[in-house]
Each structure stands twice: as structure tokens, then as C-alpha cells.
Design a protein around this motif. Structure first.
Motif, short mmCIF file in Angstrom:
data_model
loop_
_atom_site.label_atom_id
_atom_site.label_comp_id
_atom_site.label_asym_id
_atom_site.label_seq_id
_atom_site.Cartn_x
_atom_site.Cartn_y
_atom_site.Cartn_z
N LEU A 32 -1.45 3.01 -1.83
CA LEU A 32 -0.73 2.83 -3.27
C LEU A 32 0.53 3.79 -3.43
N GLN A 33 0.52 4.83 -2.51
CA GLN A 33 1.52 5.93 -2.48
C GLN A 33 2.58 5.67 -1.50
N GLN A 34 2.28 4.39 -0.87
CA GLN A 34 3.53 4.11 0.15
C GLN A 34 4.56 3.55 -0.40
N PRO A 35 5.73 3.65 0.16
CA PRO A 35 7.05 3.22 -0.51
C PRO A 35 6.95 1.89 -0.56
N THR A 36 6.32 1.06 0.47
CA THR A 36 6.30 -0.17 0.55
C THR A 36 5.22 -0.93 -0.16
#
Length: 207
Positions: A32-36
Motif C-alpha cells: 500500500l505504501q508503494q507509489p504504484t
């Protein structure tokens, strides 16, 4: 009783607590913290709540076992309620009498017989000696009867304990264990796989 796979009102809060734990899992939180990331934590939570019945079906076996234990432990809902025998004052009095009667009767019999035969051997107060001897033998008969009654009571109590052992009642520990097993199955087989699949599902565009 609720159908396995469909949550009762009592377990809805447990579902939400377990969902919170699933959203806090390291792999899901990292994704969930990934930019994608294509979804947010709130979107995942909303999807899980919407699909609650489908998710809980994955832990239906554990939920059914929990419901069975709850039903058996609730006398008001059980088909054949089980109630432990209350410890009343009458039962305590009977138990005390069962213990004291043989002891007191034995002591009285010994005293009466000793005094009676002692007076008889001494040749003094023969009527009193005869009365004491008779009282002593009566007390001895009471001892025999009291011992027989106590033995019968022990046999009946042992039979009741064996019957209770053959039909044990669920206790708090069993319920807690079943509850923990259901939540673990709900987390591992239901919520975590569902959330991991939904991580790759983009949000549906609004019409």
C-alpha cells in the motif's frame, strides 16, 4: 444458530478487528505504501466489509465449531440444558450428618458398653447397667446403619461423576480456544488472501 459463513452480530466486531490486523500485515502495508499502489487501505477495508460473507466462508468449519460450543454452553438456548447441582445449605447439613453420625455413635456405643459392663461386673446398680448396655448396642446398630448409608451415598456420587465425565460441558477455556481458532482461520484463509488479490485490482471508476 447462525449459518456457518454468515456472521452473527456478536462476531461482526471480531471480523473488523481481524480485518484491521490483516491490513497491518507487513506485505500488505508495504504494498500500500508503494507509489504504484492502485488502491488505498480504506478501499481495501471497504471491499472486505462488502465481501464479508464470502471471506468468512473460508473459515466456515471453525465458525461452525464455535457456534456449537456456544449453543452447548448457553442453557437458555440449548435443547437439553445442563445445570450444575447447586451447593445448598441442606446438602451441606446432610454431608455433615453423614460424617458425624458414625463418629458420635461409635463414641457413644463405646462409652455405654464400658460403663454398663463395668457396673455389671462390679455388681452395682444392675438396672442402670442393663440400660447402659442396651443403649450401647443401639448406638452400635446406628453406627452400622450410618456406615451403610454413607457407602450408598458414595456409590451414587461416583455414578453421577462418571455420567458427567461421559458428557462434559464446554468451559470458558474451550470457548476461548475455539474463538481463537476461528479468528486465526479467518485471518490466514480468508482475509489475507482476499486483500492480496485486491491489491492488484484497480478501483472501479465511478459512473
Amino acid at each position: 444458530m447462525n449459518e456457518p459463513g454468515r456472521l452473527g452480530a456478536v462476531d461482526r466486531a471480531d471480523f473488523e478487528h481481524t480485518l484491521h490486523a490483516a491490513l497491518s500485515a507487513p506485505d500488505i502495508r508495504e504494498a500500500l505504501q508503494q507509489p504504484t499502489a492502485q488502491v488505498t487501505a480504506e478501499q481495501l477495508r471497504a471491499r472486505a466489509l462488502t465481501a464479508a460473507d464470502t471471506i468468512t466462508a473460508e473459515a466456515a468449519t471453525e465458525y461452525a465449531a464455535l457456534l456449537r460450543l456456544r449453543t452447548a454452553a448457553a442453557p437458555a438456548r440449548a435443547g437439553r440444558p445442563w445445570r450444575p447441582a447447586p451447593a445448598t445449605a441442606g446438602n451441606g447439613l446432610l454431608a455433615a450428618l453423614a460424617v458425624l453420625t458414625p463418629v458420635l455413635s461409635t463414641a457413644a456405643a463405646a462409652v455405654f458398653l464400658l460403663l454398663g459392663y463395668g457396673l455389671q461386673l462390679a455388681g452395682a446398680q444392675q438396672p442402670l447397667a442393663i440400660a447402659l448396655i442396651r443403649a450401647g448396642w443401639v448406638a452400635g446398630a446406628v453406627v452400622v446403619l450410618a456406615a451403610a448409608a454413607a457407602g450408598t451415598a458414595l456409590v451414587i456420587t461416583a455414578a453421577r461423576h462418571r455420567a458427567t465425565a461421559r458428557h462434559p460441558q464446554p468451559d470458558t477455556a474451550s470457548l476461548a480456544q475455539a474463538h481463537a481458532a476461528w479468528r486465526q482461520a479467518l485471518l490466514e484463509r480468508g482475509l489475507l488472501p482476499f486483500l492480496r488479490r485486491q491489491l492488484h485490482q484497480p478501483p472501479t471508476p465511478a459512473p
